[in-house]
Motif scaffolding. Structure first.
Motif, short mmCIF file in Angstrom:
data_model
loop_
_atom_site.label_atom_id
_atom_site.label_comp_id
_atom_site.label_asym_id
_atom_site.label_seq_id
_atom_site.Cartn_x
_atom_site.Cartn_y
_atom_site.Cartn_z
N GLY A 298 8.37 -2.13 -0.60
CA GLY A 298 8.56 -2.09 1.45
C GLY A 298 7.89 -2.78 2.05
O GLY A 298 6.87 -3.74 1.13
N LEU A 299 7.41 -2.78 3.36
CA LEU A 299 6.54 -2.93 3.56
C LEU A 299 4.81 -2.88 3.92
O LEU A 299 4.26 -3.56 4.40
N ALA A 300 5.13 -1.58 3.88
CA ALA A 300 3.84 -1.48 4.36
C ALA A 300 3.00 -0.63 3.05
O ALA A 300 2.05 -0.28 3.06
N GLN A 301 3.23 -0.67 1.15
CA GLN A 301 2.14 -0.51 0.41
C GLN A 301 2.36 -1.14 -0.43
O GLN A 301 3.76 -2.18 -1.31
N VAL A 302 1.92 -1.02 -1.94
CA VAL A 302 1.43 -1.99 -2.69
C VAL A 302 1.35 -1.01 -4.18
O VAL A 302 0.57 -0.09 -3.81
N ARG A 303 1.56 -1.67 -5.24
CA ARG A 303 1.30 -0.53 -6.69
C ARG A 303 0.19 -1.25 -7.24
O ARG A 303 0.23 -3.60 -6.81
N THR A 304 -0.60 -1.06 -8.20
CA THR A 304 -1.56 -2.12 -8.73
C THR A 304 -2.31 -1.44 -9.83
O THR A 304 -1.35 -0.67 -9.88
N ALA A 314 -17.20 3.67 -25.30
CA ALA A 314 -16.52 2.54 -24.92
C ALA A 314 -14.77 3.35 -24.56
O ALA A 314 -13.96 3.26 -24.73
N THR A 315 -15.21 3.89 -23.73
CA THR A 315 -13.22 4.16 -22.45
C THR A 315 -13.14 3.27 -22.07
O THR A 315 -13.77 2.37 -21.52
N VAL A 316 -11.53 3.62 -22.61
CA VAL A 316 -11.10 2.50 -21.78
C VAL A 316 -9.56 2.88 -21.07
O VAL A 316 -9.27 4.25 -21.55
N ARG A 317 -9.70 3.41 -19.90
CA ARG A 317 -9.06 3.71 -19.01
C ARG A 317 -7.61 2.98 -18.72
O ARG A 317 -8.13 2.09 -17.53
N PHE A 318 -6.36 2.36 -17.46
CA PHE A 318 -5.50 1.78 -17.51
C PHE A 318 -4.95 3.59 -16.23
O PHE A 318 -5.17 4.17 -16.36
N ILE A 319 -5.15 2.61 -14.93
CA ILE A 319 -5.54 3.08 -14.25
C ILE A 319 -4.30 2.00 -13.02
O ILE A 319 -4.17 1.14 -12.49
N GLU A 320 -3.52 3.30 -12.30
CA GLU A 320 -2.08 2.75 -11.16
C GLU A 320 -2.51 3.54 -10.36
O GLU A 320 -3.07 4.33 -10.16
N GLY A 321 -2.49 2.21 -9.46
CA GLY A 321 -2.89 2.59 -8.26
C GLY A 321 -1.54 2.31 -6.69
O GLY A 321 -0.73 1.49 -6.90
N ARG A 322 -1.46 3.46 -5.34
CA ARG A 322 -0.45 3.39 -5.20
C ARG A 322 -1.15 3.11 -3.62
O ARG A 322 -2.13 4.07 -3.17
N HIS A 323 -1.31 1.69 -2.73
CA HIS A 323 -2.26 1.68 -1.67
C HIS A 323 -0.42 1.82 -0.57
O HIS A 323 0.41 1.14 -0.10
N ASP A 324 -2.09 2.26 0.88
CA ASP A 324 -1.06 2.53 2.03
C ASP A 324 -1.17 1.14 3.05
O ASP A 324 -3.21 1.21 3.81
N PHE A 325 -1.43 0.24 3.81
CA PHE A 325 -1.63 -0.63 4.65
C PHE A 325 -2.56 -0.74 5.93
O PHE A 325 -3.37 -0.94 6.19
N GLY A 326 -2.14 0.84 6.03
CA GLY A 326 -1.91 1.37 7.59
C GLY A 326 -3.30 2.27 7.04
O GLY A 326 -4.01 2.10 8.04
N THR A 327 -3.59 2.29 6.14
CA THR A 327 -5.35 2.84 5.66
C THR A 327 -6.42 2.50 4.96
O THR A 327 -7.62 2.80 4.90
N LYS A 328 -5.98 0.92 4.71
CA LYS A 328 -7.10 0.07 3.66
C LYS A 328 -7.90 -1.23 5.11
O LYS A 328 -7.66 -1.18 5.90
N THR A 329 -8.89 -0.63 4.58
CA THR A 329 -10.32 -1.58 5.60
C THR A 329 -9.96 -2.90 4.87
O THR A 329 -11.24 -4.14 6.03
N TRP A 330 -10.10 -2.29 3.84
CA TRP A 330 -11.19 -4.57 3.24
C TRP A 330 -9.35 -5.47 2.78
O TRP A 330 -10.19 -6.38 2.17
N THR A 331 -8.47 -5.51 3.53
CA THR A 331 -7.31 -5.87 3.57
C THR A 331 -7.12 -6.64 4.76
O THR A 331 -7.93 -6.04 6.25
#
Length: 333
Positions: A298-304, A314-331
């Protein structure tokens, strides 16, 4: 009465710090994704740099950029020597806010944002020159590789160690004219060769992951990317060697200034490039063999999609993030 935390409690392998680094690479990936496919690599890189710099303000370290966007007079942010972080232990930082600026601009695979972190003095300090590199994965005999060995020998020894014929060895390299002879010889030795237009850190990591089809990465690319690759390879127990390549005496003099008492032309082992406990984080901008790219919902969210690794465990983690532009302060959104 609660006691204040000691600095040692914030050492580089701290689990919370690993997650903070993911937020830094996520910020850069989201910002640069606005420019994906728009044909403007400088704008994409600038957006990634600005977002990454702002995100570092929330990380509890006293960080110094040792691998960055260039010298102070060449880069306004994330330049070599710049101090970042909100306060804490002394750390060295290696960054590539957008590896594969052309890949992002053209919406091609494997563009990603990267950060590596080590305790002060544990990353190779090197100018922005080329580096010869050779990487194989974990689980192989010690001293499996030799940067000075013919590529045919490396392929034969690797095939023997992995218990498969040379015809099943996959070598990855950048598609450059300077690699033409090496590629031809590798094919004559029976190996298959996978060529990349850009993005050799992803290829170095792929050579270390079981789920990847890549058995080794070889060739010359940027020295800053070499240090980042070394940090990642340390985290997964792979093997890597490198050597700085210089075009003139001025570059050699600069390398000597950055690492006094060291021969700048020496063959570098993995621990020469990244020592001690290290962390590595990367987030995909465009989908590639290692990571999925930023996906808009949509217009307000992204997935990373990110990878974060710690050398101590030696831990390897794959992380999926869901982000709401309305709450992000670094974009910019």
């Amino acid at each position: 009465m609660a006691h204040a935390k000691k600095s040692s409690e914030y050492r580089v392998t701290d689990r919370n710090l690993a997650l903070e680094l993911v937020r830094v690479t996520e910020a850069a990936a989201i910002a640069s994704s606005d420019w994906t496919g728009r044909g403007k690599k400088n704008e994409a890189d600038g957006a990634a740099v600005e977002a990454m710099r702002l995100a570092f303000d929330t990380v509890a370290i006293n960080g110094t950029v040792v691998i960055g966007e260039g010298e102070m007079d060449e880069a306004p942010m994330l330049y070599i020597g710049e101090k970042v972080g909100s306060g804490g232990p002394e750390m060295d930082i290696a960054v590539d806010p957008l590896e594969g600026t052309n890949l992002c601009a053209k919406d091609m695979p494997n563009a990603m944002t990267m950060v590596a972190l080590a305790e002060r003095g544990n990353f190779l300090h090197a100018p922005d020159v080329y580096m010869q590199k050779l990487v194989v994965g974990p689980g192989l005999p010690a001293d499996m590789i030799d940067l000075d060995a013919p590529i045919e020998t490396t392929i034969r020894d690797l095939a023997k160690a992995k218990g498969k014929p040379a015809s099943e060895i996959v070598m990855c390299a950048l598609d450059r004219e300077r690699h033409a002879e090496m590629i031809a010889r590798a094919r004559e030795a029976g190996a298959r060769v996978s060529l990349l237009s850009d993005g050799d850190v992803a290829a170095a990591i792929a050579a270390c992951l079981e789920e990847s089809a890549v058995d080794l990465y070889v060739g010359s690319g940027g020295a800053p990317e070499g240090v980042l690759a070394a940090a990642a390879v340390r985290c997964v127990g792979g093997q890597m060697q490198g050597r700085l390549l210089f075009e003139d005496d001025a570059q050699i003099a600069r390398a000597r200034d950055m690492a006094p008492g060291q021969d700048p032309t020496r063959k570098l082992g993995l621990h020469d490039m990244a020592r001690g406990d290290v962390l590595f984080s990367a987030t995909g901008v465009t989908t590639g063999a290692l990571l999925r790219g930023v996906m808009r919902v949509g217009l307000a969210q992204v997935r990373t999609h990110s990878i974060v690794m710690r050398s101590k465990s030696a831990t390897v983690r794959f992380i999926e993030g869901r982000h709401d532009f309305g709450t992000k302060t670094w974009t910019a959104h």
